[in-house]
Scaffold this motif. Sequence first.
Motif, PDB file in Angstrom:
ATOM      1  N   MET A 290      40.702 -46.407   3.058  1.00  0.00           N
ATOM      2  CA  MET A 290      39.834 -47.390   3.582  1.00  0.00           C
ATOM      3  C   MET A 290      39.461 -48.436   2.542  1.00  0.00           C
ATOM      4  N   GLY A 291      39.438 -48.121   1.288  1.00  0.00           N
ATOM      5  CA  GLY A 291      39.118 -49.048   0.209  1.00  0.00           C
ATOM      6  C   GLY A 291      40.105 -50.190   0.146  1.00  0.00           C
ATOM      7  N   MET A 292      41.401 -49.882   0.363  1.00  0.00           N
ATOM      8  CA  MET A 292      42.440 -50.907   0.328  1.00  0.00           C
ATOM      9  C   MET A 292      42.257 -51.898   1.475  1.00  0.00           C
ATOM     10  N   GLN A 293      41.915 -51.388   2.640  1.00  0.00           N
ATOM     11  CA  GLN A 293      41.726 -52.247   3.802  1.00  0.00           C
ATOM     12  C   GLN A 293      40.518 -53.165   3.599  1.00  0.00           C
ATOM     13  N   THR A 294      39.470 -52.685   2.966  1.00  0.00           N
ATOM     14  CA  THR A 294      38.279 -53.489   2.682  1.00  0.00           C
ATOM     15  C   THR A 294      38.624 -54.615   1.719  1.00  0.00           C
ATOM     16  N   GLN A 295      39.426 -54.298   0.716  1.00  0.00           N
ATOM     17  CA  GLN A 295      39.827 -55.336  -0.252  1.00  0.00           C
ATOM     18  C   GLN A 295      40.671 -56.420   0.420  1.00  0.00           C
ATOM     19  N   VAL A 296      41.556 -56.023   1.317  1.00  0.00           N
ATOM     20  CA  VAL A 296      42.393 -56.985   2.026  1.00  0.00           C
ATOM     21  C   VAL A 296      41.524 -57.878   2.910  1.00  0.00           C
ATOM     22  N   THR A 297      40.559 -57.262   3.595  1.00  0.00           N
ATOM     23  CA  THR A 297      39.661 -58.031   4.458  1.00  0.00           C
ATOM     24  C   THR A 297      38.831 -59.007   3.628  1.00  0.00           C
ATOM     25  N   GLU A 298      38.322 -58.557   2.488  1.00  0.00           N
ATOM     26  CA  GLU A 298      37.550 -59.435   1.612  1.00  0.00           C
ATOM     27  C   GLU A 298      38.419 -60.576   1.088  1.00  0.00           C
ATOM     28  N   ALA A 299      39.646 -60.301   0.754  1.00  0.00           N
ATOM     29  CA  ALA A 299      40.569 -61.330   0.270  1.00  0.00           C
ATOM     30  C   ALA A 299      40.828 -62.372   1.362  1.00  0.00           C
ATOM     31  N   ARG A 300      40.984 -61.897   2.600  1.00  0.00           N
ATOM     32  CA  ARG A 300      41.189 -62.835   3.708  1.00  0.00           C
ATOM     33  C   ARG A 300      39.957 -63.721   3.914  1.00  0.00           C
ATOM     34  N   LEU A 301      38.772 -63.121   3.789  1.00  0.00           N
ATOM     35  CA  LEU A 301      37.540 -63.895   3.923  1.00  0.00           C
ATOM     36  C   LEU A 301      37.435 -64.963   2.839  1.00  0.00           C
ATOM     37  N   VAL A 302      37.779 -64.587   1.620  1.00  0.00           N
ATOM     38  CA  VAL A 302      37.724 -65.537   0.505  1.00  0.00           C
ATOM     39  C   VAL A 302      38.718 -66.669   0.746  1.00  0.00           C
ATOM     40  N   ASN A 303      39.939 -66.318   1.177  1.00  0.00           N
ATOM     41  CA  ASN A 303      40.946 -67.335   1.457  1.00  0.00           C
ATOM     42  C   ASN A 303      40.506 -68.235   2.609  1.00  0.00           C
ATOM     43  N   SER A 304      39.892 -67.646   3.624  1.00  0.00           N
ATOM     44  CA  SER A 304      39.423 -68.408   4.771  1.00  0.00           C
ATOM     45  C   SER A 304      38.326 -69.383   4.348  1.00  0.00           C
ATOM     46  N   ARG A 305      37.396 -68.926   3.524  1.00  0.00           N
ATOM     47  CA  ARG A 305      36.316 -69.790   3.033  1.00  0.00           C
ATOM     48  C   ARG A 305      36.875 -70.893   2.142  1.00  0.00           C
ATOM     49  N   ALA A 306      37.845 -70.575   1.317  1.00  0.00           N
ATOM     50  CA  ALA A 306      38.456 -71.581   0.455  1.00  0.00           C
ATOM     51  C   ALA A 306      39.159 -72.650   1.298  1.00  0.00           C
ATOM     52  N   GLY A 307      39.839 -72.228   2.335  1.00  0.00           N
ATOM     53  CA  GLY A 307      40.503 -73.182   3.232  1.00  0.00           C
ATOM     54  C   GLY A 307      39.494 -74.061   3.947  1.00  0.00           C
ATOM     55  N   LEU A 308      38.404 -73.462   4.392  1.00  0.00           N
ATOM     56  CA  LEU A 308      37.354 -74.216   5.061  1.00  0.00           C
ATOM     57  C   LEU A 308      36.730 -75.233   4.107  1.00  0.00           C
TER      58      LEU A 308
END
Length: 121
Positions: A1-19
């Motif tokens: 589950m730790g790996m999935q959380t990191q991937v989700t956090e990375a997607r959020l960071v990328n999404s915020r950077a794109g925004l």
Amino acid sequence: MGMQTQVTEARLVNSRAGLTQRRLLVAAWVMAALLAALVVALLVQGARLAELERSVQQSTQSGGFSGSDASTSMQLDQVCRLLGAVAQKDGVPLAAVFDGETMSTCEAAAGKGASAVRAAG
């Protein structure tokens, strides 16, 4: 589950950077449009002032207005007073607005407008 959380956090960071990038791009376009509008407005005002100056020079070269053009003469006098008042408010000397060689009726009216602004404080 730790790996999935990191991937989700990375997607959020990328999404915020794109925004953030999109917002910056929109802001840049808005600033460019405002700058373009300001430049156009300055060009239009410059053209109006040049036309007014030509009109004043033509009226002084032709010896002013005849008696039948009294209302036009009054309007020109009002415009010249306004020109003097605006020049005074902006700190522009009347000598910079007029040629300074001969005192035209417009220059005299502009002086009255500038004096009125100085008197008003």
